[in-house]
Write an enzyme that holds these catalytic residues in place. Structure first.
Site, PDB file in Angstrom:
ATOM      1  N   HIS A 125      70.713  66.641  20.073  1.00  0.00           N
ATOM      2  CA  HIS A 125      69.830  65.502  20.340  1.00  0.00           C
ATOM      3  C   HIS A 125      70.471  64.558  21.352  1.00  0.00           C
ATOM      4  O   HIS A 125      69.816  64.118  22.306  1.00  0.00           O
ATOM      5  CB  HIS A 125      69.540  64.769  19.035  1.00  0.00           C
ATOM      6  CG  HIS A 125      68.918  63.422  19.211  1.00  0.00           C
ATOM      7  ND1 HIS A 125      67.554  63.213  19.181  1.00  0.00           N
ATOM      8  CD2 HIS A 125      69.470  62.195  19.423  1.00  0.00           C
ATOM      9  CE1 HIS A 125      67.300  61.929  19.364  1.00  0.00           C
ATOM     10  NE2 HIS A 125      68.451  61.291  19.512  1.00  0.00           N
ATOM     11  N   GLU A 126      71.742  64.249  21.149  1.00  0.00           N
ATOM     12  CA  GLU A 126      72.416  63.321  22.058  1.00  0.00           C
ATOM     13  C   GLU A 126      72.560  63.920  23.455  1.00  0.00           C
ATOM     14  O   GLU A 126      72.401  63.226  24.466  1.00  0.00           O
ATOM     15  CB  GLU A 126      73.790  62.934  21.488  1.00  0.00           C
ATOM     16  CG  GLU A 126      73.733  62.189  20.165  1.00  0.00           C
ATOM     17  CD  GLU A 126      72.944  60.890  20.241  1.00  0.00           C
ATOM     18  OE1 GLU A 126      72.875  60.287  21.334  1.00  0.00           O
ATOM     19  OE2 GLU A 126      72.391  60.472  19.204  1.00  0.00           O
ATOM     20  N   HIS A 129      69.433  63.424  25.424  1.00  0.00           N
ATOM     21  CA  HIS A 129      69.300  62.132  26.105  1.00  0.00           C
ATOM     22  C   HIS A 129      69.886  62.215  27.521  1.00  0.00           C
ATOM     23  O   HIS A 129      69.316  61.681  28.473  1.00  0.00           O
ATOM     24  CB  HIS A 129      70.042  61.039  25.328  1.00  0.00           C
ATOM     25  CG  HIS A 129      69.278  60.482  24.170  1.00  0.00           C
ATOM     26  ND1 HIS A 129      68.028  59.909  24.311  1.00  0.00           N
ATOM     27  CD2 HIS A 129      69.597  60.371  22.855  1.00  0.00           C
ATOM     28  CE1 HIS A 129      67.614  59.480  23.125  1.00  0.00           C
ATOM     29  NE2 HIS A 129      68.541  59.754  22.227  1.00  0.00           N
ATOM     30  N   GLU A 187      63.642  58.779  22.133  1.00  0.00           N
ATOM     31  CA  GLU A 187      64.173  59.407  20.924  1.00  0.00           C
ATOM     32  C   GLU A 187      63.371  60.656  20.570  1.00  0.00           C
ATOM     33  O   GLU A 187      63.937  61.698  20.219  1.00  0.00           O
ATOM     34  CB  GLU A 187      64.151  58.416  19.763  1.00  0.00           C
ATOM     35  CG  GLU A 187      65.128  57.263  19.905  1.00  0.00           C
ATOM     36  CD  GLU A 187      66.573  57.719  19.965  1.00  0.00           C
ATOM     37  OE1 GLU A 187      66.910  58.734  19.313  1.00  0.00           O
ATOM     38  OE2 GLU A 187      67.367  57.086  20.672  1.00  0.00           O
TER      39      GLU A 187
END
Length: 266
Positions: A125-126, A129, A187
């Protein structure tokens, strides 16, 4: 008034010439160069290392194992960045990835993420980004928003003390109506990108849902979704479930191709 008009037109011209497309096909505004973002990421990472002690040994090897498996399936341009991850001593269940390939995981998250697959869902997920250039987009939108508020205030004659309350209201409206929804969008987009990345790396994407169930059980009350920079836990789980069929297909393909990461949990 004429200067304000020119400022607004100038901001619009910049915005129109700085539009890019995210990995999910969404149009986005990115005014900063990759070099600027990488430098900012390096500085922020250095500051983070000054504020929190690093943890070596088994936790560091665990995080490196997971991060390496995910980085290996990135597109070539992104894969060749100097990715590095550190484990930090902190009770906060948090992780981050910054432009330039700088990643961090707190020990508090290692306690909530019960398996390698659950931790992989956060790391992916990070990284999502970074791939989607969200730091660039957020900074760019904040800059354009502030220019717009200043231009509107000047045009409406709100420069004096009598206009301070109205300007504060405009700023609040921009925060909740523009900046925070954009952050929630980021997000959700990182959730989507990360889900596919972890599946491509051979981590079970179903663990992403288990992770957020753990987070929900550990955390207290959350602010209303419209006041938060993050979707609610329920919203995140729903979004992940909606894409799980595709993620599972990619997971099975990855396993068939021999991508079977084995990262011992400390």
């Amino acid at each position: 008034m004429r200067w304000t008009h020119c400022l607004a037109v100038g901001a619009l011209a910049i915005a129109l010439t700085a539009c890019t497309t995210s990995p999910t096909g969404r149009s986005q505004l990115t005014l900063m160069s990759d070099q600027q973002l990488d430098q900012m990421g390096q500085q922020a990472f250095a500051q983070y290392q000054k504020e929190l002690p690093s943890v070596g040994g088994a936790p560091q090897r665990y995080a490196e194992c997971i991060a390496s498996a995910i980085v290996d399936v990135l597109p070539e341009r992104e894969r060749n960045q100097n990715w590095q991850i550190r484990v930090f001593e902190s009770e906060q269940a948090n992780a981050f990835a910054m432009p330039g390939g700088y990643m961090g995981v707190n020990t508090g998250l290692l306690e909530i993420a019960e398996t390698q697959d659950q931790l992989a869902s956060v790391v992916a997920h990070e990284i999502g980004h970074v791939l989607a250039r969200h730091a660039n987009e957020r900074a760019s939108n904040q800059a354009v928003t502030q220019i717009g508020i200043s231009a509107l205030g000047s045009a409406a004659g709100l420069e004096g003390p009598g206009g301070e309350q109205m300007m504060a209201a405009l700023g609040l409206g921009a925060q909740y109506g523009i900046l925070l929804p954009f952050s929630r969008r980021h997000e959700s987009e990182a959730d989507s990108i990360g889900l596919m990345l972890m599946a491509d790396a051979g981590f079970d994407p179903r663990a992403s849902i288990a992770l957020w169930e753990n987070m929900s059980a550990q955390g207290g009350g959350q602010p209303p979704a419209w006041m938060s920079t993050h979707p609610s836990h329920g919203q995140r789980i729903g979004g992940l479930e909606a894409q799980m069929s595709e993620a599972m297909s990619r997971y099975e393909q990855a396993r068939s191709a021999g991508r079977t990461p084995n990262c011992p949990r400390p």
